[in-house]
Design an enzyme around this catalytic site. Structure first.
Site, PDB file in Angstrom:
ATOM      1  N   GLU A 149      73.310  22.475  64.965  1.00  0.00           N
ATOM      2  CA  GLU A 149      72.955  21.058  64.890  1.00  0.00           C
ATOM      3  C   GLU A 149      74.089  20.203  64.331  1.00  0.00           C
ATOM      4  O   GLU A 149      73.975  19.591  63.270  1.00  0.00           O
ATOM      5  CB  GLU A 149      71.683  20.867  64.075  1.00  0.00           C
ATOM      6  CG  GLU A 149      70.479  21.486  64.754  1.00  0.00           C
ATOM      7  CD  GLU A 149      69.158  21.039  64.160  1.00  0.00           C
ATOM      8  OE1 GLU A 149      69.141  20.625  62.991  1.00  0.00           O
ATOM      9  OE2 GLU A 149      68.138  21.122  64.866  1.00  0.00           O
ATOM     10  N   GLU A 304      65.174  25.990  69.456  1.00  0.00           N
ATOM     11  CA  GLU A 304      64.291  26.105  68.298  1.00  0.00           C
ATOM     12  C   GLU A 304      63.025  25.296  68.540  1.00  0.00           C
ATOM     13  O   GLU A 304      63.065  24.257  69.204  1.00  0.00           O
ATOM     14  CB  GLU A 304      64.940  25.525  67.033  1.00  0.00           C
ATOM     15  CG  GLU A 304      66.140  26.255  66.512  1.00  0.00           C
ATOM     16  CD  GLU A 304      66.706  25.564  65.262  1.00  0.00           C
ATOM     17  OE1 GLU A 304      65.956  24.865  64.560  1.00  0.00           O
ATOM     18  OE2 GLU A 304      67.908  25.719  65.018  1.00  0.00           O
TER      19      GLU A 304
HETATM   20  C1  GLA Z   1      66.818  22.686  62.386  1.00  0.00           C
HETATM   21  C2  GLA Z   1      67.830  23.752  62.054  1.00  0.00           C
HETATM   22  C3  GLA Z   1      67.225  25.016  61.563  1.00  0.00           C
HETATM   23  C4  GLA Z   1      66.070  24.740  60.638  1.00  0.00           C
HETATM   24  C5  GLA Z   1      65.075  23.898  61.371  1.00  0.00           C
HETATM   25  C6  GLA Z   1      63.809  23.647  60.624  1.00  0.00           C
HETATM   26  O1  GLA Z   1      66.477  22.610  63.685  1.00  0.00           O
HETATM   27  O2  GLA Z   1      68.701  24.018  63.103  1.00  0.00           O
HETATM   28  O3  GLA Z   1      68.217  25.743  60.896  1.00  0.00           O
HETATM   29  O4  GLA Z   1      66.522  24.078  59.521  1.00  0.00           O
HETATM   30  O5  GLA Z   1      65.657  22.664  61.639  1.00  0.00           O
HETATM   31  O6  GLA Z   1      62.911  22.868  61.367  1.00  0.00           O
END
Ligand code: GLA
Ligand code: ZN
Length: 670
Positions: A149, A304
């Protein structure tokens, strides 16, 4: 990708459990039970992989990967750059970020590093290269997941110097920069590139050209950092595909600039289910899926998603039974080749200990969430022949990141409430309720190949979009543009001589003035009977463009205020095509009616039933088959009737009943 069928898994952080091998053993057993065939390793693992400078501990990872592979589980391997070990920032403070107010950060958090710092780049190069040498050709590894991210910016002296260099390359002379940013305003003229600094609320924040270039620079610098990591991986001998996990509606980076670096697009999806009507949330998520898929115009990854609650949201609402299936399969319906979770096993401590996980603190398989995860795994197996298939769209919406940056920063015509996203979603809704697949494009892309293109509020013109629109219409395309389009050039200088810039003849009009309305105000557009039936009237709010037509024909006219009777929507024929201009921010049903009329004209609707609110329909196709997804995001069941059609059932009830949160999938020979 090496995987056959859909990828099913998610982020797994076994390094948090290395002293409890019995737990690691159970994890594998549980993964297999849930049909999980992939885990993403290495996200935030730097301090375990390199506990001291130059001391690498990869054995644990090797053992794990070997064992996962033995058990039929593949791996996406992440580079660890998204969070750094304490030893690194202690030894080399330059790796930590400087904020916009020029204060330096302390150690901590995640994306808290300078993308420019040669020391940071060197450190990450070394570990990435070693990871690649060690694992880059391991049969378990599917692809590389670079960082995590990506986001944020750094205003340190190294970044300032890089920004100056970037500007110099772009403008060559300081005079050109002054002109491009209109710095004579408020006497902010620069005498040399050395004098330019990144924007700051403590200093310069009103020079929109500067703000815009800074955002472009941050994107370029971040993309350069990703390329650097990619190079380290390649230098280590791995040729596996790379991805970065993008975020929902993220304004901090222009994701389009990453599309030549990555091989697969992916994103992290955390909708606030149950906060609003499910169908509204679903539409919002759908748009994002389409945006991500459109980047590379091929299957993407849902990198995710939460199996249940998401603890960083203001309320950690549990996902109601069934939501997991419908939202996971929604990604598939929109073109994803994976369903992945954050996280496989819930952390015991620190900030994500209450985030939803496949395996929770209780640690058993007999949980509601685990059972639902397992059910999704079975559904994906059932649908596995769909993996790899494409999404074909004949309609597109232009949604350009740079234009949005500029528009949101522009000061006027409405500093609170441009309603840009709402406008986008109204167009999108109008198309989606017809079951159309929609591509979301930026201005750098080509428009040919689409039957219908919409451009809501395309404020800034760049990348010769004027020419592309002109050619597109000239060659027979139907283009729909709204008020507040073609206003400024790419450095945010207002176009002289009339707007929409260079398209006044294509649309047959000139925008003379834009009236911004207070929230309480409204106007309406009454049909002239030429396009919509005569009794149709649509209300509008926020913006009313007052146009002067040359060749355009009015399709709606304003009903009140001093511009009563002026056109509120027009159409113009330009060479072989048609250009519609929407003057005001009309209510949603206006876009529903407009899209339906245009889609029918263009013969785009191929779904054999009417799609009610809350039912979502998509298609994917491979060389021989078309797959049709029907998803129910509303309470009431929906009955699909396929009598007399060629569609055959692949998943769902023979009765055609699709209950709340259920998905039915049909297929047809091509
Ligand atoms: C983000 C991050 C993860 C985690 C999630 C939790 O998407 O990439 O590492 O912190 O949020 O929702
Ligand atoms: Zn920096």
């Amino acid at each position: 990708m090496r995987q056959r069928g859909f990828i099913y898994g998610g982020d797994y952080n076994p390094e948090q459990w290395l002293d409890t091998p019995e737990i690691l053993k159970k994890d594998i057993e549980y993964m297999k039970a849930a049909h999980i065939n992939e885990v993403t390793l290495g996200v935030f693992s730097w301090s375990v992989l390199e506990p001291q400078e130059g001391v690498y501990h990869f054995e644990w990872l090797k053992q794990l990967i070997d064992n996962l592979w033995k058990n039929g589980i593949s791996v996406m391997l992440s580079t660890p750059s998204a969070a750094r070990p304490k030893w690194l920032s202690d030894a080399y403070p330059e790796v930590l970020r400087v904020n916009e107010d020029r204060t330096k950060n302390l150690f901590g958090g995640r994306h808290n590093h300078c993308y420019t710092s040669p020391i940071y780049r060197e450190a990450i190069y070394k570990i990435d290269r070693k990871l690649s040498e060690e694992f880059g050709n391991h049969p378990a590894i599917l692809n590389w997941h670079i960082s995590n991210e990506l986001g944020g910016e750094c205003h340190c002296p190294l970044c300032q110097a890089a920004f100056k260099k970037w500007l110099k390359e772009k403008y060559q002379t300081i005079d050109a920069l002054n002109k491009a940013w209109n710095t004579t305003f408020w006497s902010h003229t620069y005498l040399s590139f050395d004098q330019v600094e990144s924007p700051s609320t403590k200093g310069e924040k009103m020079l929109h050209g500067l703000n815009l270039d800074w955002e472009r620079f941050v994107t370029d610098q971040t993309a350069d950092f990703v390329s650097w990591e990619k190079k380290a991986i390649e230098d280590g001998g791995s040729k596996l595909p790379v991805t970065i996990n993008m975020m929902y509606d993220f304004r901090g980076l222009n994701y389009h600039k990453f599309k030549d670096i990555i091989d697969i697009a992916s994103w992290d999806n955390y909708p606030t289910w149950h906060k609003e009507a499910e169908e509204k949330t679903a539409l919002d998520v759908a748009f994002q899926h389409d945006f991500i898929r459109s980047l590379l115009k091929k299957p993407f990854l849902l990198m995710e998603s939460s199996p249940t609650a998401t603890n960083w949201q203001s309320v950690s609402k549990l996902r109601r039974p069934g939501i997991l299936s419908v939202s996971s399969l929604q990604a598939i319906a929109h073109g994803a080749d994976s369903v992945q979770y954050f996280q496989i096993r819930q952390s015991r401590g620190a900030s994500e200990k209450f985030h939803g996980a496949v395996i929770d603190h209780y640690g058993g398989m007999d949980t509601r969430v685990f059972k639902e995860v397992t059910a999704v795994g079975s559904e994906l197996i059932k649908l596995s022949e769909i993996a790899g298939s494409e999404t074909k769209a004949r309609v597109a919406i232009l949604h350009d990141c740079e234009s949005r940056w500029a528009m949101e920063d522009s000061q006027g015509p409405r500093n609170k409430g441009l309603h840009y996203e709402d406008t986008l979603k109204k167009v999108y809704h109008g198309l989606r309720r017809l079951g159309l697949n929609v591509d979301i494009l930026d201005m750098e892309e080509e428009l040919d190949g689409y039957d219908l293109v919409f451009a809501p509020m395309l404020y800034l013109f760049r990348s010769q979009i004027e020419t592309k629109i002109r050619n597109y219409v000239a060659e027979g395309g139907t283009f729909v543009m709204t008020y507040w389009s073609g206003i400024v050039n790419e450095t945010d200088l207002c176009h002289l001589g009339g707007t929409p810039h260079d398209l006044m003849d294509v649309f047959g009009l000139r925008s003379t003035e834009l009236d911004a309305l207070y929230d309480k105000d409204e106007n309406s557009g009454k049909s002239t009977g030429v396009f919509f039936s005569e009794d149709k009237t649509y209300t509008c709010k926020y913006f009313c463009d007052l146009i002067k037509t040359s060749t355009a024909k009015p399709l709606l006219t304003y009903e009140s205020d001093f511009y009563k009777g002026l056109p509120a929507m027009t159409v113009n024929t330009y060479e072989k095509g048609t250009a519609y201009y929407i003057c005001a921010d009309f209510e949603g049903c206006f876009y529903d009616d407009l899209c339906e009329k245009l889609a029918k004209e263009k013969n785009l609707i191929h779904i054999p039933f009417a799609i009610p609110e809350g039912i979502s329909v998509n298609t994917r196709e491979n060389d021989t088959k078309v797959f049709l997804f029907i998803q129910n995001f509303r309470e009431e069941a929906f009955v699909v009737t396929m009598h007399g059609t060629k569609w055959k059932l692949l998943m769902g009830a023979e009765t055609g009943i699709v209950s709340q949160y259920e998905t039915a999938v049909y297929w047809m020979e091509k």
